[in-house]
Design a protein around this motif. Structure first.
Motif, short mmCIF file in Angstrom:
data_model
loop_
_atom_site.label_atom_id
_atom_site.label_comp_id
_atom_site.label_asym_id
_atom_site.label_seq_id
_atom_site.Cartn_x
_atom_site.Cartn_y
_atom_site.Cartn_z
N ASN A 135 0.80 -1.22 0.00
CA ASN A 135 0.00 0.00 0.00
C ASN A 135 0.83 1.26 0.00
O ASN A 135 0.33 2.34 -0.27
CB ASN A 135 -0.91 0.01 1.23
CG ASN A 135 -2.32 -0.39 0.84
OD1 ASN A 135 -2.68 -0.25 -0.32
ND2 ASN A 135 -3.07 -0.89 1.78
N SER A 136 2.12 1.15 0.34
CA SER A 136 2.91 2.37 0.45
C SER A 136 3.35 2.86 -0.92
O SER A 136 3.79 3.99 -1.05
CB SER A 136 4.12 2.11 1.34
OG SER A 136 4.97 1.19 0.69
N ASN A 178 2.35 4.44 -3.50
CA ASN A 178 1.24 5.25 -3.99
C ASN A 178 1.74 6.36 -4.89
O ASN A 178 2.89 6.75 -4.82
CB ASN A 178 0.52 5.90 -2.80
CG ASN A 178 -0.38 4.91 -2.09
OD1 ASN A 178 -0.42 3.74 -2.44
ND2 ASN A 178 -1.11 5.38 -1.12
N SER A 238 -4.95 5.22 -6.24
CA SER A 238 -3.63 5.81 -6.00
C SER A 238 -2.48 4.80 -5.94
O SER A 238 -1.35 5.21 -5.76
CB SER A 238 -3.66 6.63 -4.71
OG SER A 238 -3.98 5.78 -3.63
N THR A 239 -2.75 3.53 -6.07
CA THR A 239 -1.61 2.61 -5.98
C THR A 239 -0.96 2.46 -7.35
O THR A 239 -1.64 2.41 -8.37
CB THR A 239 -2.03 1.22 -5.47
OG1 THR A 239 -3.08 0.71 -6.28
CG2 THR A 239 -2.51 1.30 -4.04
#
Ligand SMILES: *[C@@H]1O[C@H](CO)[C@@H](O)[C@H](O)[C@H]1NC(C)=O
Ligand SMILES: *[C@@H]1O[C@H](CO)[C@@H](O)[C@H](O)[C@H]1NC(C)=O
Ligand SMILES: *[C@@H]1O[C@H](CO)[C@@H](O)[C@H](O)[C@H]1NC(C)=O
Ligand SMILES: *[C@@H]1O[C@H](CO)[C@@H](O)[C@H](O)[C@H]1NC(C)=O
Ligand SMILES: *[C@@H]1O[C@H](CO)[C@@H](O)[C@H](O)[C@H]1NC(C)=O
Length: 674
Positions: free
Chosen positions: A38-39, A41, A114-115
């Motif tokens: 998830n980071s 982005n 946003s990923t």
């Protein structure tokens, strides 16, 4: 407290996905994954976003000009490089592939806004993008296992037949990257299978990928009559009696035992004559045996399922589905504790709804229809089959149906958190819904309706969209209920005018309430009302503003015009951390939806776009339908001016007027004999 629990659950789900490296999902329509990490982005004004826009355009135009069904693109360099690839099933027609490329790209960007990395699976195509290199690699995360709940009659035999079929298909897929085929299963069933590898993989990579999938069969699908196992690089799918691929394209016709050419050549030597006779006899005996077998199959089906029998003739694809969707009445009786009061969840417009638990622990909701007899059973089954194919995460899933005498039941997935009205109109529970959740609910409802209107094969107008028809799952995702009812109740969907009004006053667009004219824009109207209710936490009719009782849309419009839209917002939200800007934008969108002029209302596609993209400038709303300039009892608004243009509608019309002046929720005239 509820919220804390929710967060914990989703964390748990996330963890189990990461740790176990696979997730079990039961949705059939599509699945998606927004990247492992998830980071990773990107932001809305980044170079990555622009590259992704370009990549999207590239793929779509490639699909427009090239019918190979496999498209790749790379845009940009370094950390901001976008690599994207999409492949269609070999047997889908080019135009379907094209629209799949387009839809998948749009939908995936909406789902994973946003990923940098994301994947989506449709029936017809698979799409992936990432900033990492994804070409010529086997990617096994995530692996998704999907199975049909029903067991094969002879599970061991079935597993054996399936294994043989899949082994055969794997051999073919290794070469062609795509294979379909069928095999006989137990009890005269036919198992259909499909395997596909991403076309950029080498033969050995493809084999490795498919081996990986097949290793999971035990986990999800042992003995089940249907299933899919998918990862980004390859997929496999099988069904029983449900030919889901296009045989004419995908497969050379299955090799029939050909009589050897000698039987046709002129018999000359005596020696060969006896041989010819033997062959002819063998062929004749073979044909007779085959006929007998066919007769047996036909008899069996006739005995077992009289309800689905006629489907045999005209719709081969649906035989399997009809059987797998039909539930046994006894099973449902037991599951719902004989329709006990304590299992009753509520009374909807089309009958009572009961909660049930099947023997395997699966929870269901059972709608006991009060349908009258305005439609034949066969027609009803056909409609159920169609509506069951509508699968979207924002729609309550129809699992099947059941008949017994005059009883008709629809079986739905069970959605744990009751309906939206139980939350937004409850002064205590309302505080559980912060802006983030309400915004998510609004977006989900919009996507669900968009799917009904445009993306599904059926083009369904809901006609009774309201807070009590929006259910909330454990993570507070909205799921729209009661769609497709017009089809099930034989109200003509294609015709734009009806004299049977299905709907709830207050949510109904004026042209529908008064003249029975419905269109996708009448759903848009109801959506607008719903958004205002979610924002304000007030019911449309019993909306109270000091001493005045007026309808919510008029109140919102008045405040909008006077530059005080924040007055519309639920005080709980006004003092929270949510974005006031977003809330006001939602009021704006809602006002566009409830405009009196049908043509001025946006489509659901533009509503979804407006909700997602803040750069999109919105039109200025015009006066809502039913606008009441000030207090109760004033002049009837322009919307009702044409009262007498259609005499037969007068009674409906007077009802509409009364709604405006009554603070009670007026319910509809019951269009069906109970
Ligand atoms: C990345 O985006 C996802 C949702 O799209 C969000 O859950 C996550 O927290 C974001 N990560 C960071 C580091 O911002
Ligand atoms: C379509 O694309 C494929 C793969 O990129 C390429 O090999 C093929 O030549 C293209 N066909 C046409 C007609 O452009
Ligand atoms: C993808 O982007 C993330 C974050 O922007 C970065 O950490 C990662 O190294 C990138 N991956 C590749 C292969 O460039
Ligand atoms: C299917 O078979 C499994 C294993 O035998 C059993 O546990 C399960 O209850 C069966 N499910 C149904 C729906 O019959
Ligand atoms: C199957 O493929 C053939 C040949 O391309 C095509 O004519 C037919 O319309 C296809 N059938 C379906 C149901 O798509």
């Amino acid at each position: 407290m509820i919220l804390v629990n929710l967060r914990e659950t989703s964390l748990l789900i996330l963890c189990s996905i990461l740790i176990c490296n696979f997730s079990v999902v039961r949705s059939d329509k599509y699945n998606h994954a927004c990247g492992r990490d998830n980071s990773v982005n990107y932001t809305s004004n980044s170079l990555y976003k622009r590259n992704l826009d370009t990549a999207q355009a590239n793929l779509i135009s490639a699909a427009d000009t090239n019918s190979s069904g496999f498209y790749t693109t790379s845009v940009g360099n370094g950390l901001d490089q976008v690599n994207a690839l999409v492949y269609c099933r070999d047997d889908v027609q080019p135009d379907i592939c094209r629209s799949c490329v387009k839809d998948s790209m749009n939908e995936l960007r909406e789902l994973c806004p946003s990923t940098k990395e994301a994947d989506i699976w449709y029936d017809e195509c698979v799409l992936r993008y990432s900033n990492a290199s994804i070409f010529n690699n086997v990617e096994t995360w995530p692996t998704v296992l999907i199975s049909v709940q029903r067991n094969a009659s002879d599970m061991d035999q079935f597993n054996k037949n399936l294994r043989e079929l899949l082994d055969k298909l794997k051999g073919e897929a290794t070469q062609q990257k795509f294979a379909t085929g069928s095999a006989s299963g137990p009890d005269f069933t036919t198992i259909y299978g499909l395997m596909q590898c991403s076309p950029d993989l080498s033969s050995t990579q493809c084999t490795r990928c498919l081996d990986g999938l097949m290793g999971n069969i035990q986990l999800c699908c042992s003995g089940k009559i249907g299933g899919r196992i998918i990862n980004p690089s390859c997929l496999l799918r099988f069904t029983t009696n449900d030919l889901f691929y296009n045989e004419t394209v995908a497969d050379a016709p299955p090799p029939q035992p050909q009589p050897p050419p000698t039987s046709q050549s002129a018999p000359v030597p005596d020696d060969n004559n006896t041989r010819t006779i033997i062959i002819v006899v063998v062929v004749i005996v073979g044909i007779v045996v085959m006929l007998l077998v066919l007769v047996c199959i036909f008899k069996r089906k006739q005995k077992k399922r009289p309800a689905t029998e006629t489907l045999l003739n005209d719709n081969v694809e649906d035989i399997g589905s009809a059987e797998s969707l039909q539930y046994d009445f006894g099973t449902i009786e037991v599951a719902t504790n004989y329709f006990s009061e304590s299992n009753k969840l509520g009374q909807g417009g089309f009958g009572a709804v009961y909660k049930g638990t099947l023997q395997n622990g699966e929870e269901i909701a059972v709608k006991r229809l009060s349908r009258g007899s305005n439609q034949g059973q066969q027609e009803f089954i056909n409609e159920v089959l169609l509506v069951a194919k509508l699968q979207h995460r924002n729609l309550v899933r129809l699992l099947g149906f059941c008949f017994e005498g005059t009883e008709e039941l629809l079986i739905y997935e069970f959605v744990p958190n009751a309906s939206l009205d139980h939350f937004i109109f409850d002064s205590v529970k309302r505080s559980c819904l912060d802006w983030e959740i309400r915004y998510k609910i609004i977006g989900g409802i919009a996507r669900g309706i968009l799917y009904l209107h445009e993306d599904s094969r059926l083009r369904i107008i809901h006609r009774d969209l309201k807070a009590s028809n929006v259910l909330l799952d454990a993570e507070m995702n909205p799921k729209i209920a009661d769609f497709g009812m017009a089809r099930l109740f034989n109200l003509d969907e294609t015709q734009g005018i009806t004299n049977r009004i299905v709907g709830t006053y207050g949510y109904m667009a004026p042209e529908y309430a008064m003249y029975g004219q419905f269109s996708v824009k009448s759903d848009v109207f109801s959506f607008g009302v719903l958004v205002l209710e979610i924002l304000s936490g007030q019911k449309n009719h019993s909306f109270q503003n000091g001493e005045n009782v007026e309808d919510l849309a008029s109140f919102a419009w008045k405040n909008w015009r006077e530059g005080t839209p924040a007055n519309v917002i639920d005080p709980i939200l006004r003092n929270s951390s949510g974005s006031i800007h977003e809330m006001i934008r939602c009021i704006h969108i809602a006002l566009l939806c409830v405009q009196e002029n049908v043509a001025d209302r946006p489509t659901m596609a533009s509503v979804v776009l407006m909700l997602n993209s803040f750069s999109h400038t919105l039109a200025v709303p015009s006066e809502p339908a039913f606008f009441m300039p000030s207090r109760i009892g004033q002049e009837v608004s322009s919307a009702t001016d044409n009262t007498n243009s259609r005499g037969s509608n007068r009674s409906v019309n007077s009802k509409v007027n009364s709604v405006k002046y009554s603070i009670n929720e007026a319910s509809i005239t019951d269009p069906y004999p109970r």
